[in-house]
Design a protein around this motif. Structure first.
Motif, PDB file in Angstrom:
ATOM      1  N   ALA A 256       0.709  -1.193   0.106  1.00  0.00           N
ATOM      2  CA  ALA A 256      -0.020  -0.013   0.133  1.00  0.00           C
ATOM      3  C   ALA A 256       0.687   1.309   0.041  1.00  0.00           C
ATOM      4  N   SER A 257       1.996   1.243   0.491  1.00  0.00           N
ATOM      5  CA  SER A 257       2.683   2.458   0.867  1.00  0.00           C
ATOM      6  C   SER A 257       4.095   1.872   0.954  1.00  0.00           C
ATOM      7  N   ALA A 258       5.217   2.761   0.745  1.00  0.00           N
ATOM      8  CA  ALA A 258       6.606   2.276   1.010  1.00  0.00           C
ATOM      9  C   ALA A 258       7.445   3.651   1.025  1.00  0.00           C
ATOM     10  N   ALA A 259       8.735   3.601   2.093  1.00  0.00           N
ATOM     11  CA  ALA A 259       9.451   4.442   2.258  1.00  0.00           C
ATOM     12  C   ALA A 259      10.979   3.885   2.256  1.00  0.00           C
ATOM     13  N   VAL A 260      11.825   4.418   1.591  1.00  0.00           N
ATOM     14  CA  VAL A 260      13.211   3.712   1.649  1.00  0.00           C
ATOM     15  C   VAL A 260      14.146   4.947   2.248  1.00  0.00           C
ATOM     16  N   ILE A 261      14.956   4.576   3.287  1.00  0.00           N
ATOM     17  CA  ILE A 261      15.837   5.388   3.715  1.00  0.00           C
ATOM     18  C   ILE A 261      17.149   4.800   3.802  1.00  0.00           C
ATOM     19  N   ALA A 262      18.384   5.701   4.216  1.00  0.00           N
ATOM     20  CA  ALA A 262      19.686   5.166   4.463  1.00  0.00           C
ATOM     21  C   ALA A 262      20.012   4.444   5.600  1.00  0.00           C
ATOM     22  N   MET A 263      20.680   3.302   5.872  1.00  0.00           N
ATOM     23  CA  MET A 263      20.814   2.610   7.003  1.00  0.00           C
ATOM     24  C   MET A 263      22.208   2.358   7.084  1.00  0.00           C
ATOM     25  N   LYS A 264      22.816   2.918   8.075  1.00  0.00           N
ATOM     26  CA  LYS A 264      24.364   2.797   8.224  1.00  0.00           C
ATOM     27  C   LYS A 264      24.784   1.251   8.365  1.00  0.00           C
ATOM     28  N   HIS A 265      25.908   1.024   7.558  1.00  0.00           N
ATOM     29  CA  HIS A 265      26.409  -0.065   7.227  1.00  0.00           C
ATOM     30  C   HIS A 265      28.060  -0.265   7.497  1.00  0.00           C
TER      31      HIS A 265
END
Length: 543
Positions: free
Chosen positions: A466-475
């Protein structure tokens, strides 16, 4: 011999020059369409003649209550007639209208009231508790007016008098305050506040006038149009449609809350022809149609913006009978400043390609002077390759005056003679821009740039999403990796690994998210995902 165009008799005078202001739109419609409906709200109907009279009485009442030129009048209310009246009545009193986001908490409302030095606050009863809490935080309180409304769900009186009592103190025969300079302030709009305290963007009469005309032109509206208020009026003054509808004498249909089934019912009952909203609104309507089986009896034009609308949502909306016009803008530019101006030859494109074309932010509007995508340091425009990325910038009459009490942020926003949006885009060969990310949202993984919007677009293609959001995750190794937050249409209907397999078949390996988090995605009232909260959530979980 050179023509003398500076002769005294060729100068500006009352007969050939007046400061541009949208306030004149109200009186033209009252003259031309006095008995037509200006506002429809439940069983209530207000003609253009009566709408103008009420606006004049409001202006008079505010002046008699002590409002002087440049004073701020704030409102905490949903999309109801009183807010439409205030968009004319407040500036006709010489005041500055400040419509406050109704989804803010009491502390944020208090910050806006104190920062803007509001002299009057109009409150809908449903928000009386928030208003009371906010007022308790202020060292100096404004005059509080209760907007009584039988359609409000709850609430109580907290004000000095009611809205109708206030109007009763005014006279439609009193003089009004016209701007002496079109660069005078007409409204104060606070940014969404996705990071830190919101900033107060000051709009001028010239920009409001021009953008209102641009809106009716690009949304193809006339006196027979019926405009449904699904877009919050507190967002860029409803993208200036609070004034634009008056420019053509169309009809406002007020709506307190966005409910898909109610929207379909109002479209059928009132003959709605136009509305606006974020892509999330389109998604709600698509989902609502799937649940209820409702369809449109006639085409309805939709202007959508707020974030890049996913191609699958655009296609589903069109299949229902909505004519989608994708636009783009910012609070600091009086709202909409670009659109995906459609070419009829694109009608024959295959469905998926057509939707991808429509998802572009496009070209400047007819009232937007200059737009470019450029290197933020050198200001060199990027080539039209569809690959080179730069920052989207504007300049011209649509720019705000600046941020209230914030000279440093104002100078930074206008650095180099352009308004800096902070949005990163490419330019295609036909000159249409395509936003790839916010500058702060781009994910840099192992030296490679990953567009969060590109990954979100793929996630939206899955029928369960229904909905999506993508963010940066530390690696530790790559620096950053994508993390996807996903709302499902039906909770528990999809496993993370299944969704990642779906992404692997559609994205380069390094762009596939390392993690999927299922659950609600918090947004601002204008449809913007609050990614800083998602980042905080990941950080709190030790990722």
């Amino acid at each position: 011999m050179t023509l003398n165009l500076d002769a005294p008799f060729l100068q500006r005078r009352d007969a050939n020059f007046r400061p541009l202001t949208p306030l004149n739109f109200l009186f033209r419609s009252a003259d031309v369409f006095p008995d037509r409906d200006a506002i429809v709200y439940g069983d209530r109907r207000v003609t253009w003649r009566d709408y103008a009279r009420r606006c004049l009485k409001l202006a008079s009442a505010l002046r008699r209550a002590g409002i002087e030129k440049g004073d701020v009048v704030a409102l905490l209310a949903p999309n109801i007639p009183a807010v439409l009246e205030a968009h004319f009545g407040v500036p006709l009193a010489g005041g500055i209208i400040n419509t406050i986001n109704i989804r803010l908490d009491a502390a944020a409302v208090a910050f806006i009231l104190e920062h803007g030095e509001a002299k009057v606050l109009l409150v809908d009863p449903q928000w009386s508790a928030i208003a009371r809490e906010a007022l308790a935080l202020l060292p100096s309180k404004p005059l509080v007016i209760d907007i009584e409304d039988d359609m409000a769900e709850d609430g109580e009186r907290i004000g000095d008098l009611t809205y109708e009592e206030l109007l009763a103190t005014g006279s439609e025969d009193d003089d009004v305050v016209w701007p002496q300079d079109e660069f005078e302030t007409i409204s104060l709009n606070y940014t969404s506040g996705t990071t830190g305290n919101p900033k107060g963007a000051l709009y001028h009469h010239r920009g409001a006038y021009l953008n209102a005309l641009g809106q009716v032109l690009h949304h193809k509206m006339d006196a027979d149009s019926v405009y449904l208020w699904t877009l919050p009026m507190f967002h860029c003054n409803g993208w200036c449609f609070t004034w634009a509808v008056a420019a053509v004498g169309a009809t406002h249909v007020c709506l307190r809350k966005m409910v898909a089934e109610q929207v379909f019912d109002l479209i059928e009952a009132t003959g709605v022809t136009h509305f606006c909203g974020a892509p999330t609104v389109l998604g709600m309507l698509v989902d609502g149609a799937e649940r209820s089986g409702k369809r449109l009896g006639a085409p309805v034009a939709v202007m959508t913006a707020g974030s890049a609308p996913p191609a699958p949502v655009l296609k589903a909306a069109e299949d229902l009978g909505f004519i989608v016009r994708h636009v783009y803008g910012t609070t600091e530019m009086h709202g909409v400043v670009s659109l995906c101006d459609w070419h009829r030859e694109w009608d024959g494109l295959p469905g998926a390609e057509r939707s991808r074309m429509m998802a572009r932010q496009g070209v400047r509007t007819v009232v937007t002077d200059e737009m470019m995508v450029a290197d933020p340091v050198t200001l060199a425009p990027v080539p039209r390759t569809g690959e080179a990325m730069g920052e989207v910038m504007f300049r011209g009459n649509m720019g705000m005056k600046g941020y209230l009490k914030n000279p440093s942020a104002t100078e930074a926003a206008f650095a180099g003679g352009w308004y800096r949006t902070g949005d990163l885009a490419v330019v295609h060969s036909n000159g249409y821009i395509d936003i790839k990310d916010r500058s702060k949202d781009i994910i840099i993984s192992g030296g490679e740039n990953i567009s969060s919007i590109e990954v979100e677009e793929v996630l939206y293609q899955h029928p369960a999403v229904a909905s999506a959001a993508v963010i940066a995750m530390k690696h530790d190794h790559w620096g950053e990796r994508p993390c996807a937050f996903v709302e499902l249409k039906v909770e528990g209907s999809l496993a993370a690994e299944e969704l990642l397999d779906f992404c692997r078949s559609r994205l380069a390996k390094f762009k596939v998210p390392d993690r999927v988090v299922f659950g609600p995605i918090e947004r601002t009232a204008t449809g913007k995902v609050q990614k800083f909260k998602l980042r905080d959530l990941i950080q709190d979980q030790g990722h």
